[in-house]
Write an enzyme that holds these catalytic residues in place. Structure first.
Site, PDB file in Angstrom:
ATOM      1  N   HIS A 104      17.786  56.963  32.950  1.00  0.00           N
ATOM      2  CA  HIS A 104      18.378  55.748  32.374  1.00  0.00           C
ATOM      3  C   HIS A 104      19.796  56.069  31.917  1.00  0.00           C
ATOM      4  CE1 HIS A 104      19.489  53.924  28.418  1.00  0.00           C
ATOM      5  NE2 HIS A 104      19.340  52.819  29.120  1.00  0.00           N
ATOM      6  N   HIS A 174       4.842  55.308  17.561  1.00  0.00           N
ATOM      7  CA  HIS A 174       3.389  55.129  17.498  1.00  0.00           C
ATOM      8  C   HIS A 174       2.641  56.157  18.337  1.00  0.00           C
ATOM      9  CE1 HIS A 174       4.690  52.554  20.922  1.00  0.00           C
ATOM     10  NE2 HIS A 174       3.543  52.923  21.462  1.00  0.00           N
TER      11      HIS A 174
END
Length: 303
Positions: A104, A174
Site C-alpha cells: 500500500h 482488536h
C-alpha cells in the site's frame, strides 16, 4: 510557494508512471480506467488492474477534490473554515501468490485558505507499508533499507520518526498485531526551519517514485516460489486482517466516506477474496506461526 495545480499535475504523472511499471511487471493484465466527478467539486482517475499473471487485484487512484468539509471532518482536523482542496495518489496491490506481499502507498496534499484571524492550512501526508502473507527477513530488510535511503536524502530524522509512526498507525488493536511489517507513515507535514515546502514536495514525489522499483524487486524475488492449498488458505486469512484494518481504522477510508467520495475508489483497497476461519491456529513451528510472531511493533529491519 508551489501551487496546488502543480502538485496535482505531478501526482498525476506519478500515477501514470506507476501504472506503466505495474503492467510491465505483470506481463498480462492492463489497467481499466474510469474518470469520475465528485458532487461538490473535483474528481479523479480510478485505475484498476485485475486477474493478471501475478496481480490479482490492484488500484492506482488519483484524485483532486475541493469544496466544503463536513462538520465531522472539521472537528477531526480542528479547523473552523470548511473550504478545502485535497489531491493525492493511493495504491493497494493484492497479488495472487501467497509468497508475494500486499503493498500500500499513499501520497497526498491538503490545503485550506486563510480566513479572518487564521493563517492558511497546508500540509503533506503519506506513507508506504508492506503486508507480507509470510514474513521473509531479507525482503523486510530490503524494503526498510530502501525507504530509509529515500528519507535520509531529505532529512536524517525522517525514517526513524515515520517508521515509529507507521508501527503505531498500521496496528490492529482488536487483534493485538500489526497489519504487516510497517514502513513509513507521516501526516500534516509542513515547512519548518529545517525543511522547506519545496523539499517536502520533492520528498513526497521521491516516495511515490520509490513504489515501482521496490515492488518490482519484491515480486520478482518470490513470484516463482511454489505453494499449495495450505499457503493459499493462509493468504486469505491474512487478507481478512487487512480488510479489518481498512474498514475499522483507516483514516483515508473514513475521510473518503465522510467527504462524499466515490465508493468504488474508496473501497478498491479490499481484496477480491478473504476468509475468516473460526479460531484458526497455525501449527507449532510453522512458517505461519513464525509470521504471527513478527507482527509486532518496534522491530528494526534495517541491516
Amino acid at each position: 510557494m508551489i501551487s496546488k495545480e502543480q502538485i496535482a499535475a505531478d501526482y498525476r504523472d506519478i500515477q501514470n508512471e506507476i501504472c506503466q511499471a505495474l503492467e510491465a511487471l505483470d506481463g498480462k493484465a492492463t489497467f481499466e480506467q474510469e474518470l469520475w466527478e465528485r458532487d461538490g467539486g473535483g474528481g479523479g482517475i480510478t485505475r484498476v488492474i485485475q486477474n493478471g499473471n501475478i496481480l490479482e487485484k490492484g488500484g492506482v487512484n488519483f484524485s483532486a477534490v475541493h469544496g466544503q468539509l463536513p462538520d465531522s471532518v472539521k472537528r477531526a482536523l480542528k479547523v473552523e473554515d470548511d473550504n478545502f482542496f485535497a489531491t493525492g495518489v493511493s495504491i493497494v496491490i493484492h497479488p495472487n501468490h501467497p509468497w508475494v506481499p500486499i503493498i500500500h502507498m499513499n501520497i497526498r496534499y491538503f490545503e485550506m485558505p486563510a480566513t479572518d484571524g487564521h493563517p492558511p492550512v497546508r500540509w503533506f501526508g503519506g506513507g508506504i507499508d508492506l503486508t507480507p502473507h509470510y514474513v521473509i527477513d531479507a525482503d523486510a530488510s530490503y524494503f526498510h533499507t530502501h525507504l530509509k535511503s529515500v528519507c535520509d536524502t531529505y532529512n536524517s530524522d525522517f525514517y526513524h520518526r515515520f517508521k515509529l509512526w507507521a508501527d503505531d498507525y498500521f496496528y490492529i488493536k482488536h487483534r493485538n498485531e500489526t497489519r504487516g511489517i510497517g514502513g513509513i507513515f507521516y501526516d500534516r507535514l509542513a515547512a519548518t526551519d529545517d525543511i522547506s515546502w519545496e523539499e517536502i514536495f520533492e520528498f513526497s514525489k521521491a516516495l511515490g517514485r520509490s513504489f515501482a522499483p521496490i515492488y518490482t524487486e519484491l515480486v520478482n524475488r518470490n513470484r516463482n516460489t511454489p505453494f499449495g492449498d495450505n499457503e493459499q488458505l493462509w493468504q486469505y486469512q491474512r487478507r481478512s486482517r487487512y480488510t479489518e484494518f481498512n474498514l475499522v481504522y483507516d483514516a483515508g477510508t473514513k475521510f473518503g466516506l465522510e467527504t462524499n467520495g466515490r465508493i468504488e475508489s474508496i473501497l478498491m483497497s479490499l481484496p477480491p477474496t478473504a476468509k475468516w476461519v473460526y479460531n484458526y491456529q497455525p501449527q507449532l513451528g510453522s512458517e505461519e506461526e513464525r509470521t504471527l510472531s513478527l507482527l509486532k511493533k518496534g522491530i528494526n529491519w534495517v541491516a
